[in-house]
Write a protein that holds these residues in place. Structure first.
Motif, mmCIF file in Angstrom:
data_model
loop_
_atom_site.group_PDB
_atom_site.id
_atom_site.type_symbol
_atom_site.label_atom_id
_atom_site.label_comp_id
_atom_site.label_asym_id
_atom_site.label_seq_id
_atom_site.Cartn_x
_atom_site.Cartn_y
_atom_site.Cartn_z
ATOM 1 N N GLY B 256 0.793 -1.229 0.000
ATOM 2 C CA GLY B 256 0.000 0.000 0.000
ATOM 3 C C GLY B 256 0.819 1.270 0.000
ATOM 4 N N ASN B 257 2.098 1.146 -0.224
ATOM 5 C CA ASN B 257 2.975 2.315 -0.212
ATOM 6 C C ASN B 257 4.049 2.106 -1.271
ATOM 7 O OD1 ASN B 257 5.535 3.670 0.544
ATOM 8 N ND2 ASN B 257 4.311 4.440 2.251
ATOM 9 N N LEU B 258 4.197 3.079 -2.169
ATOM 10 C CA LEU B 258 5.117 2.883 -3.296
ATOM 11 C C LEU B 258 6.571 2.757 -2.841
ATOM 12 C CD1 LEU B 258 3.826 5.189 -6.157
ATOM 13 C CD2 LEU B 258 3.796 2.738 -6.053
ATOM 14 N N GLY B 259 6.906 3.542 -1.804
ATOM 15 C CA GLY B 259 8.279 3.486 -1.306
ATOM 16 C C GLY B 259 8.615 2.077 -0.833
ATOM 17 N N LYS B 260 7.672 1.499 -0.083
ATOM 18 C CA LYS B 260 7.869 0.156 0.453
ATOM 19 C C LYS B 260 7.804 -0.888 -0.666
ATOM 20 C CE LYS B 260 6.275 -2.210 4.524
ATOM 21 N NZ LYS B 260 5.100 -2.465 5.333
ATOM 22 N N ALA B 261 6.846 -0.664 -1.591
ATOM 23 C CA ALA B 261 6.673 -1.608 -2.707
ATOM 24 C C ALA B 261 7.937 -1.668 -3.559
ATOM 25 C CB ALA B 261 5.474 -1.195 -3.550
ATOM 26 N N GLY B 262 8.642 -0.532 -3.652
ATOM 27 C CA GLY B 262 9.863 -0.475 -4.450
ATOM 28 C C GLY B 262 10.927 -1.436 -3.951
ATOM 29 N N GLU B 263 10.891 -1.730 -2.638
ATOM 30 C CA GLU B 263 11.892 -2.644 -2.068
ATOM 31 C C GLU B 263 11.774 -4.038 -2.666
ATOM 32 O OE1 GLU B 263 11.502 -2.522 2.170
ATOM 33 O OE2 GLU B 263 11.744 -0.340 2.203
ATOM 34 N N ARG B 264 10.553 -4.361 -3.083
ATOM 35 C CA ARG B 264 10.343 -5.705 -3.646
ATOM 36 C C ARG B 264 10.939 -5.848 -5.049
ATOM 37 N NH1 ARG B 264 6.372 -8.832 -0.746
ATOM 38 N NH2 ARG B 264 5.381 -7.532 0.824
ATOM 39 N N LEU B 265 11.414 -4.738 -5.629
ATOM 40 C CA LEU B 265 12.008 -4.806 -6.970
ATOM 41 C C LEU B 265 13.494 -5.146 -6.912
ATOM 42 C CD1 LEU B 265 10.302 -1.681 -8.586
ATOM 43 C CD2 LEU B 265 9.685 -4.061 -8.909
ATOM 44 N N LEU B 276 12.349 6.820 -8.027
ATOM 45 C CA LEU B 276 11.184 7.462 -8.649
ATOM 46 C C LEU B 276 9.893 7.101 -7.916
ATOM 47 C CD1 LEU B 276 11.809 7.091 -12.483
ATOM 48 C CD2 LEU B 276 11.664 9.203 -11.194
ATOM 49 N N LEU B 277 9.839 5.831 -7.458
ATOM 50 C CA LEU B 277 8.638 5.379 -6.726
ATOM 51 C C LEU B 277 8.515 6.140 -5.408
ATOM 52 C CD1 LEU B 277 8.844 1.528 -7.363
ATOM 53 C CD2 LEU B 277 7.068 3.044 -8.187
ATOM 54 N N THR B 278 9.653 6.280 -4.712
ATOM 55 C CA THR B 278 9.622 7.009 -3.434
ATOM 56 C C THR B 278 9.200 8.456 -3.684
ATOM 57 O OG1 THR B 278 11.493 5.622 -2.822
ATOM 58 C CG2 THR B 278 10.988 7.459 -1.347
ATOM 59 N N GLU B 279 9.735 9.041 -4.757
ATOM 60 C CA GLU B 279 9.404 10.436 -5.077
ATOM 61 C C GLU B 279 7.917 10.572 -5.411
ATOM 62 O OE1 GLU B 279 12.261 12.156 -7.864
ATOM 63 O OE2 GLU B 279 10.660 13.574 -8.404
ATOM 64 N N SER B 287 3.037 10.309 -12.972
ATOM 65 C CA SER B 287 3.347 10.183 -14.401
ATOM 66 C C SER B 287 4.847 10.029 -14.689
ATOM 67 C CB SER B 287 2.748 11.325 -15.206
ATOM 68 O OG SER B 287 2.897 12.533 -14.550
ATOM 69 N N PRO B 288 5.779 10.642 -13.899
ATOM 70 C CA PRO B 288 7.197 10.416 -14.236
ATOM 71 C C PRO B 288 7.598 8.939 -14.154
ATOM 72 C CG PRO B 288 6.985 12.290 -12.772
ATOM 73 C CD PRO B 288 5.645 11.653 -12.846
ATOM 74 N N VAL B 289 7.088 8.253 -13.139
ATOM 75 C CA VAL B 289 7.461 6.837 -13.006
ATOM 76 C C VAL B 289 6.804 6.006 -14.117
ATOM 77 C CG1 VAL B 289 5.706 6.265 -11.269
ATOM 78 C CG2 VAL B 289 7.730 4.937 -11.359
ATOM 79 N N MET B 290 5.582 6.379 -14.489
ATOM 80 C CA MET B 290 4.910 5.658 -15.585
ATOM 81 C C MET B 290 5.657 5.891 -16.903
ATOM 82 S SD MET B 290 2.227 4.197 -14.283
ATOM 83 C CE MET B 290 0.748 4.315 -13.305
ATOM 84 N N LYS B 291 6.105 7.138 -17.082
ATOM 85 C CA LYS B 291 6.831 7.476 -18.316
ATOM 86 C C LYS B 291 8.128 6.673 -18.385
ATOM 87 C CE LYS B 291 8.462 11.708 -18.966
ATOM 88 N NZ LYS B 291 8.340 13.166 -18.994
ATOM 89 N N GLU B 292 8.792 6.560 -17.252
ATOM 90 C CA GLU B 292 10.041 5.810 -17.205
ATOM 91 C C GLU B 292 9.783 4.341 -17.580
ATOM 92 O OE1 GLU B 292 13.042 7.012 -16.950
ATOM 93 O OE2 GLU B 292 13.842 4.982 -17.142
ATOM 94 N N LEU B 293 8.658 3.811 -17.113
ATOM 95 C CA LEU B 293 8.322 2.421 -17.448
ATOM 96 C C LEU B 293 8.080 2.276 -18.954
ATOM 97 C CD1 LEU B 293 5.985 1.435 -14.480
ATOM 98 C CD2 LEU B 293 8.028 0.208 -15.194
#
Lengths: 209, 352
Positions: B256-265, B276-279, B287-293
């Motif tokens: 439920g938190n992008l910062g935490k979810a990013g750790e799983r990557l 970018l996820l934390t930001e 949109s910046p993180v989606m654009k990067e994807l």
């Protein structure tokens, strides 16, 4: 009220005094109402300023997001996503009362929608489209809020103007005219009383001679 | 099939793509009219002449880009006309199918709100396997059901995805059901088409896996952003990702938190997204993180052009590179139209 139309009688004087009392009471109440409405107006004016600023900001953001969406997704992507909007926002208008002034209470439904209710698929639609949709939903909400506040402000202003006209009419026309009529009747009654006294004295003098 | 001959033709087409200098010239032009004049010196001239008769400025450029994209993709598809069922033709169709999905979704959306066929047509890109004549016939139908019926009558594969979902769509009234079925079908077709043990199959398996990963990650980010529960959202996660399993993705949604979810990557190629996820979590701008994807996928696709000079990957790589060119021209036109600065424009461009 022309003085020549006034009947200089005691009953008319009593009526006139009553009317003056009523006018003065009405004048005080209307003055209080006007002051109260002005206070309310300034409160709403503060809200209107905030709401106007918020509306301008929401509009600028929506325009910016649309430009970004057109850049990232192209007009085709934006148009395709826009086709999925099936449910248009509904506006409901109720009434509320501020110091006797009926003002609208506007409520919008289906303005802000959760992602799954926006109509387009979750997969394959970019975040830019979502953010643009959110920005326009905010804009519509802000328009509804501003419409309510601005209509309230307009109605209050109209009512203030109306009350001010009434107060002025009472203060500068009705009450002075009534006072003038009262003074006129009083003067005529005094005159009539003096004439009567004089007449009685003349009759008495004649009868004694 | 003479793959060498096709690759030679595609390489010839690659040479006509706008190089960095041509793009720089487009960025430097003062206004959109000058940009149109500049573009008329390129292969876009023909489409610009047609489009600019009816439209002006940025709309004309976008329309010309759409037409040119459709023409080039049709040309590529036509190279496989004599070998429609070959493995290579199937690979090309994976890429072009996404335009079919876009077109079908647009038609279904337009029909569901009873838009006019002309209006819907303007949002179509006839660059997929469904040609313009088919799309025009679909547009003539009165409603969503008739569109699906026509697809089934003509035995077009997409009907297989849509028909079983008609009842659910009728009950719920949500077009999302049909769109989701189309997306699933597209990814399932892609996964099936790239099965095999040939070197080019491996390359394409990797690309399809990346596309599924990217799509899943975008879905997960959207769920976290909108606070959608895993129970409601799990059906939108696709199977067959290259690196991210459904368990990892479900775990990210549960966080439920992008910062935490990013750790799983950690340990995947997407670990670079973590800052970018934390930001995005802190700023609320996703949109910046989606654009990067998106860029991640496009770069992966474009890199195929140089992977194996003798295989179909040259064609797939070209399709991605051409898409990048069209996207970049559109970005330049839109940024010029919106009056954005050169720095902002530069940040939006896709660089390979």
């Amino acid at each position: 009220m022309a003085l020549r139309d006034i009947k200089p009688t005691r009953s008319e004087l009593i009526n006139l005094k009553r009317r003056i009392q009523l006018s003065e009471r009405g004048y005080k109440i209307l003055k209080m109402k006007r002051d109260g409405l002005i206070l309310e107006f300034f409160k709403v004016l503060g809200q209107a300023k905030d709401s106007q600023n918020a509306l301008n900001a929401a509009y600028a953001r929506a325009e910016e997001m649309m430009a970004v969406a057109n850049t990232v997704e192209g007009a085709i992507g934006v148009k395709s996503a826009a086709f999925s909007v099936k449910e248009v926002p509904q506006i409901g208008v109720k009434q509320k009362n501020i110091m006797g002034v009926v003002v609208p209470e506007i409520q919008g439904s289906s303005v802000t929608k959760p992602l799954v209710d926006r109509g387009y698929g979750v997969l394959g639609t970019s975040s830019t489209i979502d953010e643009t949709a959110s920005a326009f939903e905010d804009l519509v909400e802000q328009i509804i809020r501003s419409a309510e506040i601005e209509t309230t402000m307009k109605r209050l202003l109209e009512e203030i103007e109306k009350t001010k006209r009434r107060v002025n009419a009472l203060e500068f026309k009705v009450i002075p005219e009534q006072a003038e009529a009262r003074d006129f009747i009083k003067m005529r009654l005094d005159e009539m009383e003096r004439e009567e006294l004089f007449r009685l004295k003349r009759i008495k003098a004649r009868s004694q001679a | 099939m003479d793959q060498g001959y096709i690759n030679a033709r595609v390489r010839g087409m690659y040479r006509t793509l706008l190089g960095p200098d041509a793009l720089r010239n487009l960025i430097l032009v003062p206004d959109l009219d000058a940009m149109i004049s500049e573009l008329q010196k390129t292969p876009y001239r023909e489409e610009l002449e047609t489009s600019c008769v009816r439209r002006s400025s940025v709309v004309c450029i976008e329309d010309a880009l759409r037409r040119h994209l459709a023409r080039v993709y049709s040309k590529i598809l036509a190279m496989f006309d004599d070998q429609r069922e070959s493995r290579e033709a199937r690979y090309v169709r994976i890429f072009l199918n996404r335009w079919d999905v876009h077109n079908l979704k647009t038609i279904l959306r337009g029909k569901s709100i009873r838009s006019s066929p002309e209006e819907i047509r303007e949002a179509l890109v006839p660059a997929g396997t469904l040609d313009e004549a088919t799309l025009v016939e679909l547009l003539k139908q009165n409603d969503v059901r008739q569109v699906i019926d026509l697809l089934a009558t003509w035995n077009i594969d997409y009907a297989k995805a849509l028909t079983p979902n008609i009842d659910e769509w009728s009950r719920s009234g949500q077009l999302l059901v049909l769109e989701h079925a189309l997306d699933r079908y597209y990814f399932q077709y892609a996964r099936d088409a790239v099965r095999g043990r040939q070197p080019e199959a491996f390359a394409l398996q990797e690309l399809v896996g990346t596309e599924i990963d990217v799509t899943n990650l975008k879905t997960v980010i959207t769920f976290i952003r909108d606070g959608i529960d895993l129970e409601d959202g799990e059906r939108f996660l696709l199977e067959g990702g290259g690196e991210l399993t459904t368990e990892v993705l479900s775990g990210m949604v549960s966080d439920g938190n992008l910062g935490k979810a990013g750790e799983r990557l950690e340990g995947t190629r997407f670990i670079s997204l973590r800052p970018l996820l934390t930001e995005a979590q802190n700023s609320g701008r996703f949109s910046p993180v989606m654009k990067e994807l998106d860029w991640h996928l496009i770069r992966a696709g474009a890199s195929l052009f140089r992977r194996d000079p003798l295989s179909i990957t040259v064609v797939i790589g070209f399709l991605y590179r051409f898409l990048i060119e069209v996207t970049n021209i559109r970005i330049i036109a839109r940024c010029r139209d919106a009056g954005l600065s050169d720095e902002e424009l530069e940040a939006e461009l896709i660089h390979v």
